[in-house]
Design a protein around this motif. Structure first.
Motif, PDB file in Angstrom:
ATOM      1  N   ALA A 246       0.801  -1.202   0.049  1.00  0.00           N
ATOM      2  CA  ALA A 246       0.104  -0.056   0.028  1.00  0.00           C
ATOM      3  C   ALA A 246       0.859   1.205  -0.005  1.00  0.00           C
ATOM      4  CB  ALA A 246      -1.016   0.064   1.223  1.00  0.00           C
ATOM      5  N   PRO A 247       0.412   2.286  -0.871  1.00  0.00           N
ATOM      6  CA  PRO A 247       1.433   3.326  -0.975  1.00  0.00           C
ATOM      7  C   PRO A 247       1.352   4.255   0.254  1.00  0.00           C
ATOM      8  CG  PRO A 247      -0.561   3.638  -2.358  1.00  0.00           C
ATOM      9  CD  PRO A 247      -0.544   2.304  -1.706  1.00  0.00           C
ATOM     10  N   VAL A 248       0.434   3.970   1.169  1.00  0.00           N
ATOM     11  CA  VAL A 248       0.182   4.968   2.506  1.00  0.00           C
ATOM     12  C   VAL A 248       0.495   3.942   3.889  1.00  0.00           C
ATOM     13  CG1 VAL A 248      -1.317   6.439   1.645  1.00  0.00           C
ATOM     14  CG2 VAL A 248      -2.192   4.544   2.606  1.00  0.00           C
ATOM     15  N   LEU A 249       0.700   4.529   4.941  1.00  0.00           N
ATOM     16  CA  LEU A 249       0.863   3.715   6.248  1.00  0.00           C
ATOM     17  C   LEU A 249      -0.383   4.030   6.879  1.00  0.00           C
ATOM     18  CD1 LEU A 249       4.429   4.376   7.319  1.00  0.00           C
ATOM     19  CD2 LEU A 249       3.607   2.328   5.819  1.00  0.00           C
ATOM     20  N   PRO A 250      -0.710   3.234   7.821  1.00  0.00           N
ATOM     21  CA  PRO A 250      -2.054   3.686   8.743  1.00  0.00           C
ATOM     22  C   PRO A 250      -1.465   4.906   9.501  1.00  0.00           C
ATOM     23  CG  PRO A 250      -1.282   1.296   8.997  1.00  0.00           C
ATOM     24  CD  PRO A 250      -0.469   1.703   8.018  1.00  0.00           C
ATOM     25  N   PRO A 251      -2.591   5.617   9.872  1.00  0.00           N
ATOM     26  CA  PRO A 251      -2.166   6.858  10.544  1.00  0.00           C
ATOM     27  C   PRO A 251      -1.534   6.532  11.901  1.00  0.00           C
ATOM     28  CG  PRO A 251      -4.351   7.009   9.774  1.00  0.00           C
ATOM     29  CD  PRO A 251      -3.971   5.795   9.591  1.00  0.00           C
ATOM     30  N   LEU A 252      -1.810   5.554  12.550  1.00  0.00           N
ATOM     31  CA  LEU A 252      -1.108   5.140  13.791  1.00  0.00           C
ATOM     32  C   LEU A 252       0.171   4.963  13.643  1.00  0.00           C
ATOM     33  CD1 LEU A 252      -3.993   3.150  15.713  1.00  0.00           C
ATOM     34  CD2 LEU A 252      -3.265   5.489  16.046  1.00  0.00           C
TER      35      LEU A 252
ATOM     36  N   PRO B  83      -4.834   9.746  15.851  1.00  0.00           N
ATOM     37  CA  PRO B  83      -3.437   9.897  15.071  1.00  0.00           C
ATOM     38  C   PRO B  83      -2.738  11.092  15.428  1.00  0.00           C
ATOM     39  CG  PRO B  83      -5.557   9.811  13.699  1.00  0.00           C
ATOM     40  CD  PRO B  83      -5.872   9.657  14.958  1.00  0.00           C
ATOM     41  N   LEU B  84      -1.582  11.057  15.459  1.00  0.00           N
ATOM     42  CA  LEU B  84      -0.775  12.246  15.599  1.00  0.00           C
ATOM     43  C   LEU B  84      -1.154  13.509  14.382  1.00  0.00           C
ATOM     44  CD1 LEU B  84       1.590  12.823  17.603  1.00  0.00           C
ATOM     45  CD2 LEU B  84       3.103  12.383  15.809  1.00  0.00           C
TER      46      LEU B  84
ATOM     47  N   TYR C  50       0.584  10.699  29.566  1.00  0.00           N
ATOM     48  CA  TYR C  50       0.443  11.596  28.772  1.00  0.00           C
ATOM     49  C   TYR C  50      -0.576  12.646  28.790  1.00  0.00           C
ATOM     50  CZ  TYR C  50       3.895   8.366  26.991  1.00  0.00           C
ATOM     51  OH  TYR C  50       5.132   7.629  26.864  1.00  0.00           O
ATOM     52  N   PHE C  51      -0.600  13.831  28.326  1.00  0.00           N
ATOM     53  CA  PHE C  51      -1.563  14.808  28.454  1.00  0.00           C
ATOM     54  C   PHE C  51      -2.293  15.091  27.139  1.00  0.00           C
ATOM     55  CE2 PHE C  51      -2.886  19.421  28.542  1.00  0.00           C
ATOM     56  CZ  PHE C  51      -3.862  19.113  29.442  1.00  0.00           C
ATOM     57  N   ASN C  52      -3.549  14.907  27.129  1.00  0.00           N
ATOM     58  CA  ASN C  52      -4.541  15.370  25.844  1.00  0.00           C
ATOM     59  C   ASN C  52      -4.366  16.705  25.362  1.00  0.00           C
ATOM     60  OD1 ASN C  52      -5.857  12.979  24.575  1.00  0.00           O
ATOM     61  ND2 ASN C  52      -5.883  12.220  26.676  1.00  0.00           N
ATOM     62  N   TRP C  53      -3.490  17.114  24.583  1.00  0.00           N
ATOM     63  CA  TRP C  53      -3.240  18.560  24.321  1.00  0.00           C
ATOM     64  C   TRP C  53      -4.477  19.178  23.292  1.00  0.00           C
ATOM     65  CZ3 TRP C  53      -0.292  22.000  26.816  1.00  0.00           C
ATOM     66  CH2 TRP C  53       0.850  21.432  27.450  1.00  0.00           C
ATOM     67  N   ARG C  54      -4.872  18.014  22.696  1.00  0.00           N
ATOM     68  CA  ARG C  54      -6.078  18.494  21.487  1.00  0.00           C
ATOM     69  C   ARG C  54      -7.148  17.672  21.727  1.00  0.00           C
ATOM     70  NH1 ARG C  54      -0.979  17.675  19.888  1.00  0.00           N
ATOM     71  NH2 ARG C  54       0.028  19.427  19.019  1.00  0.00           N
ATOM     72  N   ASP C  55      -8.174  18.193  21.022  1.00  0.00           N
ATOM     73  CA  ASP C  55      -9.477  17.409  20.813  1.00  0.00           C
ATOM     74  C   ASP C  55      -9.134  16.320  20.071  1.00  0.00           C
ATOM     75  OD1 ASP C  55     -11.394  18.928  22.231  1.00  0.00           O
ATOM     76  OD2 ASP C  55     -11.771  20.030  20.392  1.00  0.00           O
ATOM     77  N   PRO C  56      -9.628  14.762  20.449  1.00  0.00           N
ATOM     78  CA  PRO C  56      -9.540  13.782  19.750  1.00  0.00           C
ATOM     79  C   PRO C  56     -10.140  13.949  18.464  1.00  0.00           C
ATOM     80  CG  PRO C  56     -10.768  13.430  21.307  1.00  0.00           C
ATOM     81  CD  PRO C  56     -10.346  14.593  21.578  1.00  0.00           C
ATOM     82  N   ALA C  57      -9.251  13.644  17.060  1.00  0.00           N
ATOM     83  CA  ALA C  57      -9.842  13.633  15.892  1.00  0.00           C
ATOM     84  C   ALA C  57      -9.269  12.775  14.844  1.00  0.00           C
ATOM     85  CB  ALA C  57      -9.747  15.329  15.342  1.00  0.00           C
ATOM     86  N   TRP C  58     -10.156  12.329  14.019  1.00  0.00           N
ATOM     87  CA  TRP C  58      -9.790  11.405  13.011  1.00  0.00           C
ATOM     88  C   TRP C  58     -10.081  11.940  11.747  1.00  0.00           C
ATOM     89  CZ3 TRP C  58     -11.017  10.158  17.916  1.00  0.00           C
ATOM     90  CH2 TRP C  58     -10.090   8.991  18.621  1.00  0.00           C
ATOM     91  N   PRO C  59      -9.643  11.435  10.593  1.00  0.00           N
ATOM     92  CA  PRO C  59      -9.894  11.803   9.264  1.00  0.00           C
ATOM     93  C   PRO C  59     -11.432  11.351   9.098  1.00  0.00           C
ATOM     94  CG  PRO C  59      -7.948  10.671   9.091  1.00  0.00           C
ATOM     95  CD  PRO C  59      -8.390  10.605  10.580  1.00  0.00           C
ATOM     96  N   PRO C  60     -12.314  12.181   8.144  1.00  0.00           N
ATOM     97  CA  PRO C  60     -13.489  11.730   8.119  1.00  0.00           C
ATOM     98  C   PRO C  60     -13.766  10.263   7.524  1.00  0.00           C
ATOM     99  CG  PRO C  60     -13.054  13.723   6.790  1.00  0.00           C
ATOM    100  CD  PRO C  60     -11.799  13.339   7.277  1.00  0.00           C
ATOM    101  N   GLY C  61     -14.839   9.914   8.428  1.00  0.00           N
ATOM    102  CA  GLY C  61     -15.216   8.318   8.353  1.00  0.00           C
ATOM    103  C   GLY C  61     -14.628   7.414   9.081  1.00  0.00           C
ATOM    104  N   MET C  62     -13.397   7.781   9.533  1.00  0.00           N
ATOM    105  CA  MET C  62     -12.591   6.897  10.320  1.00  0.00           C
ATOM    106  C   MET C  62     -13.037   6.446  11.764  1.00  0.00           C
ATOM    107  SD  MET C  62      -8.452   6.964  10.551  1.00  0.00           S
ATOM    108  CE  MET C  62      -7.868   6.941   8.908  1.00  0.00           C
TER     109      MET C  62
END
Lengths: 556, 249
Positions: free
Chosen positions: A531-537, B32-33, B118-130
């Protein structure tokens, strides 16, 4: 000063108005929300039951067994299948985030023609026209699948050809093809029976082969033991993850693998540690020492260590004839614990060319790593589930993503165990996607579909009555009552394994000691992740922990 | 009977692949970061590379997964929390973090000798749909709170529910396995009940090769490590003369 009721009211009103321009009310609001967790934009997973289904990872050709946790029809987590006879419950780290890939921001959802959006009809029209006008070359990455059969049939019918981009494990077996006359894809490394494994920078503990196959073996027979049952000797310029855990690390200068192999061969013959037959390397020990940075005595000592516990198996990181020749000298080709023939009737595969000059159209399957970009003037149709960026192809066609298509999983590259499994489509695609095999099937209705070919293969397995089916429990195929039952078991995640047979001597002719192979750049991301991308994690691996270098060619 | 869940991590088996970090993040709905960030992600398990401090052929490296040690005695984070957002669960021995109570003062992060919070500095967010790929068993934590490993407590609840459905009070041990333990391809992370003298993990924790990080400060961590290598064991007490000798010798 006399304070009147009016003053009190004015001060109260002023204080209330003033408070509104301080952070206090907003802080109270923020804290209230925090405590109640009720911000509407914070996603909270729906409370739905989790169901576990069996499948296989198809993001690289190794096909590790997966337990996919599903909730409301979507995968919410993956884990390894402990009963899988090869991967044995282990997965590469990237697989643990694979269930999120279908939602990756770089997911391809529309047909792209150059820089603009197009349609499937237009792509099919363009491909049909190109196929009429000239030769079609189909390039794929996982040979032996039902889809591979579709590609081969299409190429044969239309006067084209099918080429394969092999992974580094398969490429490391290429030299034996020339010396034994057996296709590299039919050969494997018998890790299970080897007592000493000499790895020339092959990342055996870092995603090489089916990640679970060697790591489990190493954990059982070598980890932390002073005198392990399995000795892993890592010949490598840097202290890699595999070198750090190896029984012995032999540090050599970068790019001197071929010289070291020749030096070891020379030392083995000089000390009569192996029978003198076949060609002798021309390099002297002092020349090898100068190139590798070791002393001649250290090379002699390494040679003695290698043969102290047999059988010995030598594995190169990539195609390196000098390293492969060591196996011939050690008598490890066609021997137990060496390089063995796994498949009997595998058809030869044609390695993909970097330059394709004689084609009118090149179709690249989604199984081909994104880095493969052939130099060609032909019209290129590339299937991919994710856009890796910097695409030079004429057509970019959205392919099914993770577990969105039925895919069969043949024997993993370099495995010594013949296997067959089926990864069912567990997830519905959210946009119109097509695999390359479906695309070709739409153009030529006489082609069998992948599902039909898988069905035929199930029937063939049933008729042959050999091997074992590893599902909830292992049963011999001869005890399976019907082909429907066998098919049902495979669809539920069972794995068929062929019967282990004695390796049988491979006729191996090595006329002269091979010339040095050019060293290839070592990639810290050793897994053959197509896959050309990696999982975001995956940032956990290269930003938060710094365990690996940031990937240059892949998008996280 | 109350349990004392703990781990023994065999460092001689750890290859530093990072599967434990990935599996933990996926299991616990760690977001995700963000692209702009640098090393500020949440890593309830963080694998660190360590060395014997030497160069050339004498250099040796190992990998140490660092997670909440679930300290049993004078648990530093519990002592400093002004909100009672951290407590040691009497039934399991797990040091629990309750984000609903946390006000984000981060005293616990300062107090933790293992830097495992670890401290949650931001609102948790994922790309749309994730967000559809999130684990339904674990709630997403909000911005402004501290979080850490809770030994996959959601899995403990699931095991309890399964036992209750079968009419049992005690869980079946194989039903409760944290994600990192399940994911480790070499079987380096062993998990069990330290209160049960017959539990293999309890036995392993008493082996001569087992050690705990900063044991001298007396917090009685329930995460043990194990190695045959003396230089690795010496790293457990970074300020001791022995470790100094190993690192610089």
């Amino acid at each position: 000063m006399k304070v009147t009721r009016r003053d009190l009211l004015v001060w109260s009103a002023g204080a209330a108005a003033g408070l509104m321009v301080t952070p206090v009310p907003w802080k109270i609001l923020d804290d209230t929300s925090k405590w109640s967790q009720n911000w509407p934009w914070i996603p909270q997973p729906a409370r739905v039951p989790i169901e576990t289904k069996q499948s296989f990872c198809t993001l690289c050709p190794k096909g590790c067994g997966l337990r996919v946790h599903m909730a409301a029809g979507w995968p919410v987590g993956v884990a390894g299948t402990a009963t899988h006879p090869v991967s044995r419950g282990a997965l590469c780290p990237l697989a643990f985030g694979a269930h999120q890939l279908n939602w990756h921001p770089r997911r391809l959802r529309t047909v792209r023609h150059g820089a603009s959006d197009s349609s499937w009809q237009a792509a099919q029209g363009a491909f049909a026209q190109a196929a009429k006008e000239g030769r079609v070359v189909v390039v794929e990455g996982y040979p032996g699948r039902a889809a591979s059969s579709v590609f081969e049939t299409f190429a044969q019918k239309h006067g084209g050809r099918c080429q394969v981009v092999l992974g580094s494990e398969s490429r490391s077996l290429k030299p034996y093809e020339l010396w034994t006359g057996v296709n590299a894809s039919s050969l494997g490394y018998d890790l299970e029976n080897a007592k000493t494994i000499v790895s020339f920078a092959a990342p055996l503990l870092d995603g090489w082969g089916s990640p679970g196959q060697f790591t489990r073996l190493w954990a059982e027979r070598a980890a932390g033991m002073n005198d392990p049952q399995l000795r892993l000797i890592q010949v490598e310029s840097s202290l890699s993850r595999t070198a750090a855990r190896a029984w012995q690390w032999v540090p050599i200068r970068e790019g001197s693998d071929s010289a070291m192999a020749a030096g070891l061969a020379y030392a083995l013959l000089e000390q009569k540690l192996v029978p003198a037959h076949g060609p002798v390397p021309s390099a002297t020990l002092s020349a090898v020492a100068a190139e590798t940075g070791l002393t001649p005595d250290a090379i002699r000592e390494s040679a003695r260590t290698i043969v102290a516990k047999t059988p010995v198996l030598v594995i190169a990181r990539d195609e390196n004839p000098s390293v492969a020749a060591l196996n011939v000298l050690l008598g490890s080709v066609g021997a137990r614990g060496g390089v063995v023939r796994v498949l009997k009737n595998e058809r030869p595969v044609l390695s993909a060319d970097q330059t394709i000059t004689d084609a009118r159209a090149v179709l690249i399957d989604a199984s081909v790593p994104w880095e493969f970009n052939p130099q060609t003037s032909a019209e290129v149709f590339r299937f991919a589930a994710w856009d890796g960026g910097g695409s030079r192809e004429d057509w970019l066609l959205p392919a099914p993503g993770f577990l969105e298509d039925v895919v069969d999983v043949p024997t993993a590259p370099a495995s010594s165990v013949e296997t067959y499994a089926v990864a069912p489509a567990l997830v519905k695609a959210t946009s119109e996607v097509k695999s390359a095999a479906q695309f070709l099937g739409n153009l030529d209705s006489t082609l069998l579909t992948s599902e039909k070919i898988i069905q035929t293969r199930c029937e063939d397995l049933f008729r042959a009555r050999v091997g074992t089916l590893h599902g909830r429990e292992a049963i011999r195929v001869s005890e399976v009552p019907s082909v429907e039952k066998l098919r049902e078991e495979l669809w539920k995640g069972a794995v068929w394994t062929g019967d282990a047979s004695p390796p049988g001597r491979l006729r191996c002719e090595l006329k002269e000691w091979p010339a040095s192979a050019a060293a290839k750049t070592v990639d810290d991301w050793s897994s053959e992740w197509a896959a050309p991308v990696l999982p975001p994690l995956a940032t956990k691996l290269y930003i938060e922990s710094g365990l690996r270098e940031a990937p240059q060619r892949r998008n996280a | 009977m109350s349990a004392r869940y703990g781990m023994v991590i065999d460092l001689d088996r750890c290859t530093g692949c990072g599967s434990c970090m990935m599996a933990c993040a996926a299991e616990n709905n760690v977001p995700p970061l963000p692209q702009s960030s640098e090393r500020t992600g949440l890593t309830p398990v963080l694998v660190r590379k360590v060395s014997n401090g030497k160069d050339g052929t004498s250099r040796r490296e190992a990998f140490i997964p660092i997670l909440c040690m679930h300290c049993e005695h004078d648990t530093p984070c519990v002592k400093v929390c002004p909100q009672q957002a951290v407590e040691v669960d009497k039934a399991t021995g797990i040091v629990m973090q309750m984000p609903q109570r946390c006000l984000g003062c981060r005293y616990c992060m300062t107090a933790c000798p293992y830097h495992a919070r670890y401290f949650n500095w931001r609102d948790p967010a994922w790309p749309p749909g994730m967000e559809k790929s999130l684990n339904p068993g674990v709630a997403v934590r909000m911005r402004g709170v501290v979080e850490k490993c809770n030994l996959c407590h959601a899995r403990f609840h699931a095991a309890k529910e399964k036992a209750a459905a079968a009419g049992k009070r005690e869980i079946n041990p194989p039903d409760y396995v944290p994600a990192c333990v399940e994911a480790c391809p070499t079987g380096a992370i062993h998990f069990g009940n330290l209160a049960d003298a017959n539990d293999p993990v309890s036995k392993e924790a008493r082996s001569p090769e087992a050690f705990r990080l900063l044991a001298r400060i007396g917090t009685e961590p329930k995460v043990y490590y194990k190695s045959k290598e003396a230089w690795v064991r010496a790293l457990a007490e970074p300020n001791s003369a022995r470790a100094s000798e190993v690192q610089h010798g």
